[in-house]
Design a protein around this motif. Structure first.
Motif, PDB file in Angstrom:
ATOM      1  N   SER A  77       0.848  -1.207   0.022  1.00 19.20           N
ATOM      2  CA  SER A  77       0.095  -0.117   0.074  1.00 19.20           C
ATOM      3  C   SER A  77       0.933   1.087   0.064  1.00 19.20           C
ATOM      4  CB  SER A  77      -1.078   0.163   1.246  1.00 19.20           C
ATOM      5  OG  SER A  77      -1.758  -1.047   1.080  1.00 19.20           O
ATOM      6  N   THR A  78       1.960   1.257  -0.962  1.00 17.73           N
ATOM      7  CA  THR A  78       2.959   2.187  -0.901  1.00 17.73           C
ATOM      8  C   THR A  78       3.248   2.787  -2.269  1.00 17.73           C
ATOM      9  OG1 THR A  78       3.725   1.334   1.308  1.00 17.73           O
ATOM     10  CG2 THR A  78       5.248   3.100  -0.094  1.00 17.73           C
ATOM     11  N   VAL A  79       3.402   4.031  -2.387  1.00 12.39           N
ATOM     12  CA  VAL A  79       3.702   4.513  -3.590  1.00 12.39           C
ATOM     13  C   VAL A  79       5.215   5.142  -3.220  1.00 12.39           C
ATOM     14  CG1 VAL A  79       2.675   6.620  -3.290  1.00 12.39           C
ATOM     15  CG2 VAL A  79       3.213   6.101  -5.782  1.00 12.39           C
ATOM     16  N   TYR A  80       6.022   5.312  -4.144  1.00 17.70           N
ATOM     17  CA  TYR A  80       7.199   5.787  -4.041  1.00 17.70           C
ATOM     18  C   TYR A  80       7.561   7.048  -5.142  1.00 17.70           C
ATOM     19  CZ  TYR A  80       7.881   1.317  -1.418  1.00 17.70           C
ATOM     20  OH  TYR A  80       7.576   0.342  -0.784  1.00 17.70           O
ATOM     21  N   LEU A  81       8.598   7.931  -4.844  1.00 14.48           N
ATOM     22  CA  LEU A  81       8.925   8.827  -5.774  1.00 14.48           C
ATOM     23  C   LEU A  81      10.516   8.899  -5.566  1.00 14.48           C
ATOM     24  CD1 LEU A  81       8.571  10.793  -7.829  1.00 14.48           C
ATOM     25  CD2 LEU A  81       8.316  12.764  -5.992  1.00 14.48           C
ATOM     26  N   GLN A  82      11.192   8.489  -6.552  1.00 15.02           N
ATOM     27  CA  GLN A  82      12.663   8.433  -6.603  1.00 15.02           C
ATOM     28  C   GLN A  82      13.042   9.528  -7.427  1.00 15.02           C
ATOM     29  OE1 GLN A  82      15.110   6.666  -5.149  1.00 15.02           O
ATOM     30  NE2 GLN A  82      16.466   7.964  -5.865  1.00 15.02           N
ATOM     31  N   MET A  83      13.855  10.459  -6.845  1.00 19.46           N
ATOM     32  CA  MET A  83      14.367  11.916  -7.568  1.00 19.46           C
ATOM     33  C   MET A  83      15.806  11.970  -7.727  1.00 19.46           C
ATOM     34  SD  MET A  83      11.852  14.397  -5.314  1.00 19.46           S
ATOM     35  CE  MET A  83      12.518  13.812  -3.591  1.00 19.46           C
ATOM     36  N   ASN A  84      16.147  11.967  -8.821  1.00 19.54           N
ATOM     37  CA  ASN A  84      17.627  11.959  -9.166  1.00 19.54           C
ATOM     38  C   ASN A  84      18.138  13.204  -9.816  1.00 19.54           C
ATOM     39  OD1 ASN A  84      17.963   9.060  -8.174  1.00 19.54           O
ATOM     40  ND2 ASN A  84      17.459   8.461 -10.218  1.00 19.54           N
ATOM     41  N   ASN A  85      19.358  13.505  -9.826  1.00 17.13           N
ATOM     42  CA  ASN A  85      19.576  14.816 -10.343  1.00 17.13           C
ATOM     43  C   ASN A  85      18.859  15.898  -9.749  1.00 17.13           C
ATOM     44  OD1 ASN A  85      21.398  16.585 -11.909  1.00 17.13           O
ATOM     45  ND2 ASN A  85      20.193  16.319 -13.680  1.00 17.13           N
ATOM     46  N   LEU A  86      18.756  16.280  -8.557  1.00 19.07           N
ATOM     47  CA  LEU A  86      17.740  17.232  -8.066  1.00 19.07           C
ATOM     48  C   LEU A  86      18.620  18.664  -8.149  1.00 19.07           C
ATOM     49  CD1 LEU A  86      16.658  15.348  -4.784  1.00 19.07           C
ATOM     50  CD2 LEU A  86      15.061  16.350  -6.448  1.00 19.07           C
ATOM     51  N   GLN A  87      17.770  19.457  -8.643  1.00 21.83           N
ATOM     52  CA  GLN A  87      18.055  20.994  -8.588  1.00 21.83           C
ATOM     53  C   GLN A  87      17.320  21.914  -7.681  1.00 21.83           C
ATOM     54  OE1 GLN A  87      20.850  21.435 -10.902  1.00 21.83           O
ATOM     55  NE2 GLN A  87      20.535  19.218 -11.246  1.00 21.83           N
ATOM     56  N   PRO A  88      18.118  23.090  -7.386  1.00 24.10           N
ATOM     57  CA  PRO A  88      17.438  23.935  -6.493  1.00 24.10           C
ATOM     58  C   PRO A  88      16.028  24.272  -6.700  1.00 24.10           C
ATOM     59  CG  PRO A  88      19.626  24.676  -7.122  1.00 24.10           C
ATOM     60  CD  PRO A  88      19.326  23.574  -7.995  1.00 24.10           C
ATOM     61  N   GLU A  89      15.766  24.254  -7.969  1.00 20.08           N
ATOM     62  CA  GLU A  89      13.966  24.522  -8.582  1.00 20.08           C
ATOM     63  C   GLU A  89      13.405  23.413  -8.035  1.00 20.08           C
ATOM     64  OE1 GLU A  89      16.911  24.837 -10.419  1.00 20.08           O
ATOM     65  OE2 GLU A  89      16.504  23.881 -12.318  1.00 20.08           O
ATOM     66  N   ASP A  90      13.827  22.301  -7.545  1.00 14.89           N
ATOM     67  CA  ASP A  90      12.992  21.256  -7.260  1.00 14.89           C
ATOM     68  C   ASP A  90      12.536  21.468  -5.674  1.00 14.89           C
ATOM     69  OD1 ASP A  90      15.089  19.178  -9.237  1.00 14.89           O
ATOM     70  OD2 ASP A  90      13.026  19.610  -9.687  1.00 14.89           O
ATOM     71  N   THR A  91      13.188  22.316  -5.006  1.00 16.74           N
ATOM     72  CA  THR A  91      12.795  22.495  -3.664  1.00 16.74           C
ATOM     73  C   THR A  91      11.258  22.953  -3.524  1.00 16.74           C
ATOM     74  OG1 THR A  91      14.837  23.581  -3.011  1.00 16.74           O
ATOM     75  CG2 THR A  91      13.168  24.204  -1.710  1.00 16.74           C
ATOM     76  N   ALA A  92      10.714  22.289  -2.506  1.00 16.44           N
ATOM     77  CA  ALA A  92       9.289  22.280  -2.351  1.00 16.44           C
ATOM     78  C   ALA A  92       8.783  21.522  -1.266  1.00 16.44           C
ATOM     79  CB  ALA A  92       8.410  21.937  -3.767  1.00 16.44           C
ATOM     80  N   VAL A  93       7.710  21.486  -0.661  1.00 18.68           N
ATOM     81  CA  VAL A  93       6.702  20.285   0.016  1.00 18.68           C
ATOM     82  C   VAL A  93       6.315  19.537  -1.084  1.00 18.68           C
ATOM     83  CG1 VAL A  93       5.171  19.984   1.531  1.00 18.68           C
ATOM     84  CG2 VAL A  93       6.442  22.091   1.822  1.00 18.68           C
ATOM     85  N   TYR A  94       6.482  18.460  -0.870  1.00 16.94           N
ATOM     86  CA  TYR A  94       5.900  17.246  -1.893  1.00 16.94           C
ATOM     87  C   TYR A  94       4.709  16.581  -1.203  1.00 16.94           C
ATOM     88  CZ  TYR A  94       9.648  17.783  -4.969  1.00 16.94           C
ATOM     89  OH  TYR A  94      10.630  18.415  -6.247  1.00 16.94           O
ATOM     90  N   TYR A  95       3.750  16.534  -1.956  1.00 17.55           N
ATOM     91  CA  TYR A  95       2.480  15.948  -1.481  1.00 17.55           C
ATOM     92  C   TYR A  95       1.962  14.710  -2.114  1.00 17.55           C
ATOM     93  CZ  TYR A  95       1.735  20.337   0.799  1.00 17.55           C
ATOM     94  OH  TYR A  95       1.717  21.560   1.598  1.00 17.55           O
ATOM     95  N   CYS A  96       1.737  13.628  -1.425  1.00 19.32           N
ATOM     96  CA  CYS A  96       1.247  12.490  -1.833  1.00 19.32           C
ATOM     97  C   CYS A  96      -0.226  12.711  -1.967  1.00 19.32           C
ATOM     98  CB  CYS A  96       1.416  11.161  -1.003  1.00 19.32           C
ATOM     99  SG  CYS A  96       0.551   9.643  -1.426  1.00 19.32           S
ATOM    100  N   ALA A  97      -0.911  11.913  -3.158  1.00 23.79           N
ATOM    101  CA  ALA A  97      -2.316  11.994  -3.466  1.00 23.79           C
ATOM    102  C   ALA A  97      -2.895  10.883  -3.897  1.00 23.79           C
ATOM    103  CB  ALA A  97      -2.759  13.302  -4.438  1.00 23.79           C
ATOM    104  N   ALA A  98      -4.279  10.681  -3.962  1.00 25.87           N
ATOM    105  CA  ALA A  98      -4.803   9.559  -4.183  1.00 25.87           C
ATOM    106  C   ALA A  98      -6.454   9.739  -4.725  1.00 25.87           C
ATOM    107  CB  ALA A  98      -5.168   8.446  -3.142  1.00 25.87           C
ATOM    108  N   ASP A  99      -6.714   9.124  -5.535  1.00 25.31           N
ATOM    109  CA  ASP A  99      -7.980   9.311  -6.227  1.00 25.31           C
ATOM    110  C   ASP A  99      -8.551   7.856  -6.932  1.00 25.31           C
ATOM    111  OD1 ASP A  99     -10.062  11.946  -6.917  1.00 25.31           O
ATOM    112  OD2 ASP A  99     -10.367  10.088  -8.206  1.00 25.31           O
TER     113      ASP A  99
END
Length: 122
Positions: A77-99
Motif C-alpha cells: 500500500s505504498t507509492v514511491y518517488l525516486q528523485m535523481n539529479n535534483l536541482q534547487p528549483e525542485d525545492t518544495a513541499v511534496y504531497y502524495c495524493a490519491a483518487d
C-alpha cells in the motif's frame, strides 16, 4: 476515507538524489490511482507525476521527466518517488495524493497527505 502518510525528504545538494514514500491506509490501495504534487514557496501546488492502479501507466511533468520515477507496491500500500539529479528549483513541499479516478488524480485528487519538505542546495 484514505489516509496518506509521506516519509523521506530532507536536504540534499544539487545533483543528488532522494526518495519519498507514501503509505496509504483505510481503503483498498489497488483501487486508487496515486500521484505526487509539489508546492514551492510563493507558488501554486503543481502536478509532478502519477501512476495508475496497476502501475503500468505513468505520467510526468515535463520539468521532472528523465529525473524522477514513480512506482508503487500494492502489497505494501505504498507509492514511491525516486528523485535523481535534483536541482534547487525542485525545492518544495511534496504531497502524495490519491483518487479512484486515474484522470482526476492528476488534477483534483480527493485525498492528500500532509506533505514532506525537500530542499536542494546549490
Amino acid at each position: 476515507q484514505v489516509q496518506l502518510v509521506e516519509s523521506g525528504g530532507g536536504l540534499v545538494q544539487a545533483g543528488g538524489s532522494l526518495g519519498l514514500a507514501c503509505t496509504a491506509t483505510g481503503r483498498t490501495f489497488s483501487n486508487y490511482a496515486m500521484a505526487w504534487f509539489r508546492q514551492a514557496p510563493g507558488k501554486e501546488r503543481e502536478f509532478v507525476t502519477s501512476i495508475a492502479y496497476n502501475g503500468h501507466t505513468k505520467y510526468y511533468a515535463d520539468s521532472v521527466k528523465g529525473r524522477f520515477t514513480i512506482s508503487r507496491d500494492n502489497a505494501r500500500s505504498t507509492v514511491y518517488l525516486q528523485m535523481n539529479n535534483l536541482q534547487p528549483e525542485d525545492t518544495a513541499v511534496y504531497y502524495c495524493a490519491a483518487d479512484d479516478n486515474v484522470l482526476q488524480v492528476r488534477t483534483t485528487p480527493d485525498y492528500w497527505g500532509q506533505g514532506t519538505q525537500v530542499s536542494v542546495s546549490s
